[in-house]
Design an enzyme around this catalytic site. Sequence first.
Site, mmCIF file in Angstrom:
data_model
loop_
_atom_site.group_PDB
_atom_site.id
_atom_site.type_symbol
_atom_site.label_atom_id
_atom_site.label_comp_id
_atom_site.label_asym_id
_atom_site.label_seq_id
_atom_site.Cartn_x
_atom_site.Cartn_y
_atom_site.Cartn_z
ATOM 1 N N GLU B 75 0.813 -1.217 0.000
ATOM 2 C CA GLU B 75 0.000 0.000 0.000
ATOM 3 C C GLU B 75 0.845 1.266 0.000
ATOM 4 O O GLU B 75 0.543 2.231 -0.707
ATOM 5 C CB GLU B 75 -0.959 0.004 1.201
ATOM 6 C CG GLU B 75 -2.101 -1.002 1.101
ATOM 7 C CD GLU B 75 -1.717 -2.426 1.492
ATOM 8 O OE1 GLU B 75 -0.565 -2.634 1.955
ATOM 9 O OE2 GLU B 75 -2.549 -3.334 1.351
ATOM 10 N N HIS B 144 -11.441 -3.972 9.015
ATOM 11 C CA HIS B 144 -12.004 -3.845 7.668
ATOM 12 C C HIS B 144 -13.304 -3.035 7.690
ATOM 13 O O HIS B 144 -14.126 -3.180 6.780
ATOM 14 C CB HIS B 144 -12.316 -5.214 7.059
ATOM 15 C CG HIS B 144 -11.107 -6.017 6.666
ATOM 16 N ND1 HIS B 144 -10.237 -6.539 7.580
ATOM 17 C CD2 HIS B 144 -10.632 -6.378 5.451
ATOM 18 C CE1 HIS B 144 -9.284 -7.205 6.931
ATOM 19 N NE2 HIS B 144 -9.501 -7.127 5.641
#
Lengths: 336, 343
Positions: B75, B144
């Site tokens: 990322e 999440h």
Amino acid sequence: MDQPTADTLTQAPPPDAARQREALRRMLLIRRFEEAAEEAYMRGAIHGTMHLSIGQEASAVGACLDLETGDYITSTHRGHGHCIAKGADVARMFAEFFGRETGYCRGRGGSMHIADIAGGNLGANGIVGGGLPIATGAALAIRQQRRAAVVMCFFGDGAVNEGAFHEALNMAGLWKLPVIFVCENNKYGMSVSTERSMAVPRVAERARAYGMPGVRVDGNDLFAVHRAAGAAIARARAGGGPSLIEAETYRLRGHSRSDRNRYRSKEEIEHWRGLDPIPRLERAMRDAGVLDAAGIAALRAEVEAEIAAAIAFAEGSPVPDPGEVTRDVYEGGIAA
Amino acid sequence: MNAIVSIDTGPEGAACRDISYADAIHEALRSALEADERVFLLGEDIGVYGGAFQVTRDLVHRFGEGRVIDTPIAELGAAGVAVGAALAGSRPVLEFQFSDFATLAMEQIVNQAAKLRYMLGGNASVPLVIRMPAGAGTGAAAQHSQSLEAWFAHVPGLKVVQPATPHDAKGLLLAAIDDPDPVVIFEHKLLYKTTGPVPAEAYRVPIGKAAIRRPGRDITIVATGIMVHRALEAAERLAGRGHDAEVIDLRSLRPLDTATLIDSVTRTTRLLCVHESVKMLGIGAEISAAIAESAAFDRLDAPIRRLGGADCPIPYAPGLERAAVPQVEDIEAAAARLIERGE
């Protein structure tokens, strides 16, 4: 897959006499720029902090010597030399350090964010490793735009231990992008030596993990750096993909203004002073008959005049208007 | 979620179809990729997999792997690659698979993307779009399900938008791709399958403009993202009790459309802020302060109230997960209390 070898990076022809003279001029300009910046800091004309690259001029200039106008560099917190090596105007650099409106960043960036977008310098960086993935991204844009340009990415030995190093080199190797990673290994990430921070101290060896050639060179030898960088640039321009060059060098000053040099010995510093890249290049050029003592003296005088004029320009330049403090946060200056 | 269909109308005379929020984003990406060859997408599993929420599904077949790029799971690196590409003249649209994963990339987003234009004296532009699937309600638990938009809205140099409808999902994304500065888009995962009218052609929804979704006289309910729909449902219930609530869809956290908010509260004299992100130091606090610092303060007939995420990570068990974020009944109760009892 064939693993590219270090031999790939030892074949660039040496610069001709005119290029050698230009290399020496840029190295002298960096040295005198750094000394003058240090002097200005000491007399209070520059505030904040700065990271001097005295002793590392050959790696900056050798790596950039074969770059062209459309090529990019990304740089580090020790980035004055890279900026000059890429062709920046030292007057606008001093103006930036003096916090003036005429500086490269209009006084908003200072030493750690010195940049020259128009000249291809995408910026020094205050974050160790910050420029690595940016260099990979700029190389991706070059590929997408079908340009012949390359990116020269400078970083220090400290950045090699950041996750960004791994992510950036993996993607560059995976996608065979036109980027050259130049690690200026000056032995210390601030105070911690490479022996105390790296499980595998030879940075060039890591190239194998990313499918690119890696070579370690004497970073204080202009010709050695140029030989590897020139080959890597040609390889990248021809679509051959990225390379990793480890330039062994040494910063003769401390990390920053706060450094008391408690982590290294006077003997070590003296040893490296003997390997100063500038007298080495001057000697080599004299020995080869490229430039005589008078020629070198003329070059030094030329650089001296350029530095004096640059400081005069900076000191005579206006400071930014505090009323404009939120300008340029966004295009058009729209604040939330 | 049925309320969504009724709250949007496309431009006058435009051919609108009812399509999903995910399809609206897909359509925006496709039209941007067709219109401008500098635009490219990058992210994890956005190629043949189609993205975790199928937003990019067939785009790699249409535009190729050079423009719809599956990155490694990296990322920070991917964000940096997007910043570098934007600096060098490309127009990257970066998808984080889940907005939670942007925590791995904060260095590039906050230190680099947001600051480069300013640090470089206005001489650099980072036209980067970051798409962030966010929010609770999927049972995916604490790593999440977060709503981190207030973090990003705190950073000068970023723009932050939160489309609540398919219409705005398309229009704000196209506006973000045109924008010369980095724009972070928070897409609530529960909205992807909701539908609404969307013009077929390309259009832009201006960044920095709130929308009044339901005009009303008794209270202003300012909501973001999925909470717009819950606020509208609460407003219908309040109508049954004789209360007329105005519902404002904030759409943009930065820039913040304070003018629309001040004007509304001046008329309704009551304010309730609703967002899913954690209440403490959230966007509701900023809105409350903006009203308190404005002339609308003197018009208030009740204290300002905020509803936001509970002060805990998003839990797993369905009953707990539901309790961690504002629901329709919470909004109805808070608004009714302000109107009926002034508290």
